[in-house]
Design a protein around this motif. Structure first.
Motif, PDB file in Angstrom:
ATOM      1  N   SER A 249       0.833  -1.199   0.000  1.00 52.36           N
ATOM      2  CA  SER A 249       0.000   0.000   0.000  1.00 52.36           C
ATOM      3  C   SER A 249       0.869   1.250   0.000  1.00 52.36           C
ATOM      4  CB  SER A 249      -0.930  -0.011   1.217  1.00 52.36           C
ATOM      5  OG  SER A 249      -1.659   1.193   1.307  1.00 52.36           O
ATOM      6  N   SER A 250       1.980   1.210   0.735  1.00 60.56           N
ATOM      7  CA  SER A 250       2.875   2.367   0.768  1.00 60.56           C
ATOM      8  C   SER A 250       3.536   2.609  -0.579  1.00 60.56           C
ATOM      9  CB  SER A 250       3.943   2.171   1.853  1.00 60.56           C
ATOM     10  OG  SER A 250       4.900   1.201   1.474  1.00 60.56           O
ATOM     11  N   TRP A 251       3.569   1.593  -1.430  1.00 56.55           N
ATOM     12  CA  TRP A 251       4.111   1.745  -2.781  1.00 56.55           C
ATOM     13  C   TRP A 251       3.055   2.222  -3.774  1.00 56.55           C
ATOM     14  CZ3 TRP A 251       6.746  -3.742  -2.801  1.00 56.55           C
ATOM     15  CH2 TRP A 251       7.864  -3.708  -1.963  1.00 56.55           C
ATOM     16  N   GLY A 252       1.853   2.451  -3.304  1.00 61.16           N
ATOM     17  CA  GLY A 252       0.784   2.919  -4.178  1.00 61.16           C
ATOM     18  C   GLY A 252      -0.041   1.827  -4.808  1.00 61.16           C
ATOM     19  N   LEU A 253       0.142   0.594  -4.393  1.00 58.45           N
ATOM     20  CA  LEU A 253      -0.624  -0.516  -4.962  1.00 58.45           C
ATOM     21  C   LEU A 253      -1.930  -0.709  -4.206  1.00 58.45           C
ATOM     22  CD1 LEU A 253       2.247  -3.117  -5.457  1.00 58.45           C
ATOM     23  CD2 LEU A 253       1.203  -1.666  -7.191  1.00 58.45           C
ATOM     24  N   ARG A 254      -2.961  -1.088  -4.927  1.00 57.58           N
ATOM     25  CA  ARG A 254      -4.244  -1.424  -4.317  1.00 57.58           C
ATOM     26  C   ARG A 254      -4.233  -2.917  -4.022  1.00 57.58           C
ATOM     27  NH1 ARG A 254      -8.808  -0.745  -7.346  1.00 57.58           N
ATOM     28  NH2 ARG A 254     -10.034  -0.306  -5.488  1.00 57.58           N
ATOM     29  N   VAL A 255      -4.490  -3.274  -2.759  1.00 58.14           N
ATOM     30  CA  VAL A 255      -4.302  -4.640  -2.281  1.00 58.14           C
ATOM     31  C   VAL A 255      -5.634  -5.223  -1.827  1.00 58.14           C
ATOM     32  CG1 VAL A 255      -3.049  -6.117  -0.665  1.00 58.14           C
ATOM     33  CG2 VAL A 255      -1.982  -3.999  -1.503  1.00 58.14           C
ATOM     34  N   CYS A 297     -16.746  -6.583   1.690  1.00 59.01           N
ATOM     35  CA  CYS A 297     -15.399  -6.418   2.217  1.00 59.01           C
ATOM     36  C   CYS A 297     -15.367  -5.371   3.321  1.00 59.01           C
ATOM     37  CB  CYS A 297     -14.435  -6.005   1.102  1.00 59.01           C
ATOM     38  SG  CYS A 297     -14.769  -4.364   0.417  1.00 59.01           S
ATOM     39  N   ALA A 298     -14.245  -5.342   4.042  1.00 58.07           N
ATOM     40  CA  ALA A 298     -13.985  -4.322   5.047  1.00 58.07           C
ATOM     41  C   ALA A 298     -12.754  -3.532   4.627  1.00 58.07           C
ATOM     42  CB  ALA A 298     -13.758  -4.959   6.415  1.00 58.07           C
ATOM     43  N   ARG A 299     -12.795  -2.237   4.848  1.00 57.39           N
ATOM     44  CA  ARG A 299     -11.654  -1.389   4.522  1.00 57.39           C
ATOM     45  C   ARG A 299     -10.669  -1.421   5.684  1.00 57.39           C
ATOM     46  NH1 ARG A 299      -9.991   4.010   5.128  1.00 57.39           N
ATOM     47  NH2 ARG A 299      -8.934   4.880   3.293  1.00 57.39           N
ATOM     48  N   CYS A 300      -9.429  -1.829   5.411  1.00 54.41           N
ATOM     49  CA  CYS A 300      -8.419  -1.975   6.455  1.00 54.41           C
ATOM     50  C   CYS A 300      -7.561  -0.723   6.597  1.00 54.41           C
ATOM     51  CB  CYS A 300      -7.514  -3.163   6.147  1.00 54.41           C
ATOM     52  SG  CYS A 300      -8.370  -4.750   6.158  1.00 54.41           S
ATOM     53  N   MET A 301      -7.134  -0.169   5.479  1.00 54.27           N
ATOM     54  CA  MET A 301      -6.318   1.025   5.464  1.00 54.27           C
ATOM     55  C   MET A 301      -6.352   1.571   4.045  1.00 54.27           C
ATOM     56  SD  MET A 301      -2.517  -0.748   5.734  1.00 54.27           S
ATOM     57  CE  MET A 301      -1.617   0.690   5.140  1.00 54.27           C
ATOM     58  N   ASP A 302      -5.628   2.629   3.811  1.00 59.51           N
ATOM     59  CA  ASP A 302      -5.630   3.226   2.485  1.00 59.51           C
ATOM     60  C   ASP A 302      -5.257   2.193   1.431  1.00 59.51           C
ATOM     61  OD1 ASP A 302      -5.734   5.098   0.484  1.00 59.51           O
ATOM     62  OD2 ASP A 302      -3.742   5.924   0.879  1.00 59.51           O
ATOM     63  N   GLU A 303      -6.181   1.920   0.508  1.00 58.37           N
ATOM     64  CA  GLU A 303      -5.987   1.016  -0.622  1.00 58.37           C
ATOM     65  C   GLU A 303      -5.851  -0.453  -0.222  1.00 58.37           C
ATOM     66  OE1 GLU A 303      -6.715   2.265  -3.198  1.00 58.37           O
ATOM     67  OE2 GLU A 303      -5.661   4.082  -3.766  1.00 58.37           O
ATOM     68  N   VAL A 304      -6.299  -0.817   0.967  1.00 57.58           N
ATOM     69  CA  VAL A 304      -6.264  -2.223   1.394  1.00 57.58           C
ATOM     70  C   VAL A 304      -7.659  -2.626   1.857  1.00 57.58           C
ATOM     71  CG1 VAL A 304      -5.289  -3.910   2.990  1.00 57.58           C
ATOM     72  CG2 VAL A 304      -3.837  -2.084   2.082  1.00 57.58           C
ATOM     73  N   TYR A 305      -8.213  -3.701   1.260  1.00 55.33           N
ATOM     74  CA  TYR A 305      -9.559  -4.170   1.569  1.00 55.33           C
ATOM     75  C   TYR A 305      -9.507  -5.662   1.879  1.00 55.33           C
ATOM     76  CZ  TYR A 305     -10.696   0.260  -0.619  1.00 55.33           C
ATOM     77  OH  TYR A 305     -10.741   1.598  -0.924  1.00 55.33           O
ATOM     78  N   LEU A 306     -10.395  -6.091   2.775  1.00 57.95           N
ATOM     79  CA  LEU A 306     -10.358  -7.463   3.276  1.00 57.95           C
ATOM     80  C   LEU A 306     -11.681  -8.170   3.058  1.00 57.95           C
ATOM     81  CD1 LEU A 306      -9.159  -9.800   5.026  1.00 57.95           C
ATOM     82  CD2 LEU A 306     -10.007  -8.548   7.036  1.00 57.95           C
ATOM     83  N   TRP A 307     -11.594  -9.400   2.524  1.00 58.43           N
ATOM     84  CA  TRP A 307     -12.743 -10.294   2.394  1.00 58.43           C
ATOM     85  C   TRP A 307     -12.536 -11.463   3.356  1.00 58.43           C
ATOM     86  CZ3 TRP A 307     -11.375  -6.982  -1.229  1.00 58.43           C
ATOM     87  CH2 TRP A 307     -12.366  -6.406  -2.046  1.00 58.43           C
ATOM     88  N   GLY A 308     -13.529 -11.721   4.201  1.00 52.29           N
ATOM     89  CA  GLY A 308     -13.456 -12.844   5.120  1.00 52.29           C
ATOM     90  C   GLY A 308     -12.981 -12.416   6.498  1.00 52.29           C
ATOM     91  N   PRO A 309     -12.970 -13.361   7.460  1.00 47.67           N
ATOM     92  CA  PRO A 309     -13.350 -14.771   7.318  1.00 47.67           C
ATOM     93  C   PRO A 309     -14.858 -14.954   7.498  1.00 47.67           C
ATOM     94  CG  PRO A 309     -12.536 -14.378   9.521  1.00 47.67           C
ATOM     95  CD  PRO A 309     -12.438 -13.067   8.799  1.00 47.67           C
ATOM     96  N   CYS A 310     -15.245 -16.095   8.058  1.00 51.25           N
ATOM     97  CA  CYS A 310     -16.659 -16.348   8.344  1.00 51.25           C
ATOM     98  C   CYS A 310     -16.974 -15.918   9.773  1.00 51.25           C
ATOM     99  CB  CYS A 310     -16.995 -17.828   8.175  1.00 51.25           C
ATOM    100  SG  CYS A 310     -16.918 -18.404   6.466  1.00 51.25           S
ATOM    101  N   GLU A 311     -18.161 -15.402   9.955  1.00 51.09           N
ATOM    102  CA  GLU A 311     -18.585 -14.999  11.292  1.00 51.09           C
ATOM    103  C   GLU A 311     -18.807 -16.202  12.185  1.00 51.09           C
ATOM    104  OE1 GLU A 311     -22.490 -12.813  13.171  1.00 51.09           O
ATOM    105  OE2 GLU A 311     -21.651 -11.999  11.312  1.00 51.09           O
TER     106      GLU A 311
END
Length: 495
Positions: A249-255, A297-311
């Motif tokens: 993310s610090s390199w400008g990549l969307r993760v 998904c959930a937004r974790c930080m700038d340009e980083v998004y998370l899918w999962g886990p199961c509730e």
């Protein structure tokens, strides 16, 4: 017959070739090479006689029968099958003389109840035909659909017609939300002045997805997929995945992050996300729509998004059919996809390993750690993951000590795996991970952050996906473990 197969055909004909193979081997796991050269090259990467070959309807380059004959002559495939339309008797005779085991005429499929269209030749090798009658461990049976195939290379998309890119956006406040419709300018062309973080979502448009019946995007038009696995728990794998996301993310990549430790995953805690989005809620429709996947998904930080886990752990089994369409969707809209899984390879994690450009196997130096990792790597090889796609990370390592001799060379899948070493970040790192401050940890100049940066720079460079910039060039040149002395001696490290 073989469980694992490698095919060569035109992109528009992959569904038909998969259907042909399903007619004689319903539970085969099928991967595709892009051309004849890659086809033969990939067989040299695999254990001889462990993978079958199916060729047909290529439409260009080397003729189908010549390629099939060359594969038969190489002797590396467990069986060679030629697929065609309106197959003549002379072609069958030629195939028999060339050592091709079977010829399937697509025009004859469905006309008989046994193995329609599957005409066995009097092969010189004389292999017996017949189904193994079971699905490869962690694989996807061809019987589940004509074009959705299991691939030990990354899926460039799927055959389900995922529709157009969604137009949702991530809210500025709160953690949960959808995926921005645009791709970052960092994608592939490199991060320049306009490609850094905080530039908004007006960069490259989201890439299109395959039309109905297609099989995905060319290799150069998709994001790399890195799957992380371990032989046992407690080796710091999840923290390493979170750290890698923060660095990129610090390199400008969307993760895009996918937590496939479905019952006990805690990747979200490394970013301070209290309530991730339940991945099982996508299970209502398979494949889910792009809008459902984009908003799950959930937004974790700038340009980083998370899918999962199961509730709820009991819903984990519902997620397995979602893995391929989800990773395909994410690889078409992000710059890199990181997949975290449980210790070992669950069914969902095994599918991710098959799809990944690199399978990153993480272990520590505790007694028995490498042996446990060897069992995981051996399973990955049996699932069709090429050994050349496996890398090894010794985590929580003492970089200042001599690299100890281990016996990775004798473990299947680890024989030639490149080794990276990442040090223990110390108590401060543990505290920051526990507090969800991964970004803060990786922004510090420490031996730990530099080792993670070096690891990710090397992997992305191998895949041709490392953006060009001063930070990434510096990361490539880092020498983790090198002593640095300044005005007051050794530079202070995290921990």
């Amino acid at each position: 017959m073989s469980e694992l197969w490698l095919g060569c055909t035109s992109r528009g004909s992959r569904a038909e070739v998969a259907r042909a193979l399903r007619s004689v081997e319903p539970f085969a796991v099928l991967s595709f090479a892009d051309d004849a050269t890659e086809m033969r090259s990939r067989f040299r990467e695999e254990e001889p006689q462990s993978v079958g070959a199916i060729v047909g309807l290529t439409g260009r380059g080397v003729s189908d029968v010549n390629l099939a004959a060359a594969l038969a002559q190489d002797g590396l495939a467990s069986e060679v099958v030629l697929v065609g339309r309106q197959v003549s008797g002379s072609l069958r005779s030629r195939a028999s003389r060339a050592g091709i085991d079977r010829v399937i005429d697509l025009d004859e499929l469905g006309t008989s109840s046994g193995c329609p269209g599957g005409s066995s030749t009097s092969s010189a090798r004389g292999r017996a035909a017949g189904s193994l009658g079971r699905q490869a461990e962690g694989g996807h049976p061809l019987g589940a659909g004509d074009a959705c195939t299991c691939d030990n290379r990354p899926a460039h998309g799927d055959a389900t017609g995922l529709g157009e890119p969604m137009g949702g956006s991530v809210p500025e406040s709160g953690r949960a939300g959808g995926v921005p419709s645009g791709r970052s300018p960092a994608h592939r062309e490199g991060v320049g002045a306009a490609g850094g973080r905080g530039q908004g979502e007006t960069g490259l448009p989201a890439r299109g997805v395959p039309a109905e019946g297609g099989v995905g995007l060319p290799a150069g038009e998709r994001a790399p997929v890195l799957a992380f696995a371990s032989g046992r728990g407690g080796v710091g794998k999840t923290s390493l995945v979170a750290s890698a996301a923060a660095v990129m993310s610090s390199w400008g990549l969307r993760v895009a992050l996918v937590d496939l430790d479905l019952g006990c995953g805690d990747l979200h805690t490394r970013f301070g996300v209290g309530h991730p989005v339940d991945l099982a809620r996508l299970a209502g429709e398979v494949p889910p729509t792009p809008e459902q996947m984009g908003r799950g998904c959930a937004r974790c930080m700038d340009e980083v998004y998370l899918w999962g886990p199961c509730e709820r752990p009991e819903t984990a089994e519902l997620v397995s059919p979602l893995v391929r369409p989800l990773i395909s969707y994410l690889s078409s809209r992000f710059d890199v996809v990181l997949v975290d899984g449980p210790a070992g390879l669950s069914d969902a994690a095994a599918q991710a390993a098959q799809l990944a450009d690199r399978l990153v196997l993480v272990h520590d130096d505790r007694q028995g750690g490498l042996a446990a990792l060897g069992r995981t790597s051996a399973l990955a090889v049996r699932l069709g993951v090429a050994r050349t796609r496996i890398v090894r990370v010794r985590n929580m390592d003492d970089l200042r000590g001599d690299e100890e001799v281990d016996f990775a060379r004798i473990e299947p899948g680890l024989e030639g795996a490149r080794l990276f070493r990442v040090p223990d970040g110390g108590e401060e790192a543990e505290e920051l991970f526990a507090a969800g401050e991964t970004e803060r940890l990786l922004s510090s100049r420490s031996e730990f952050s530099e080792a993670v940066s070096y690891l990710m720079a090397q992997l992305l460079a191998e895949l041709g996906a490392l953006p060009d910039g001063e930070e990434t060039r510096h990361a490539l040149e880092l020498k983790p473990g090198r002593r640095r002395r300044g005005l007051f001696g050794l530079r202070r490290e995290v921990g």
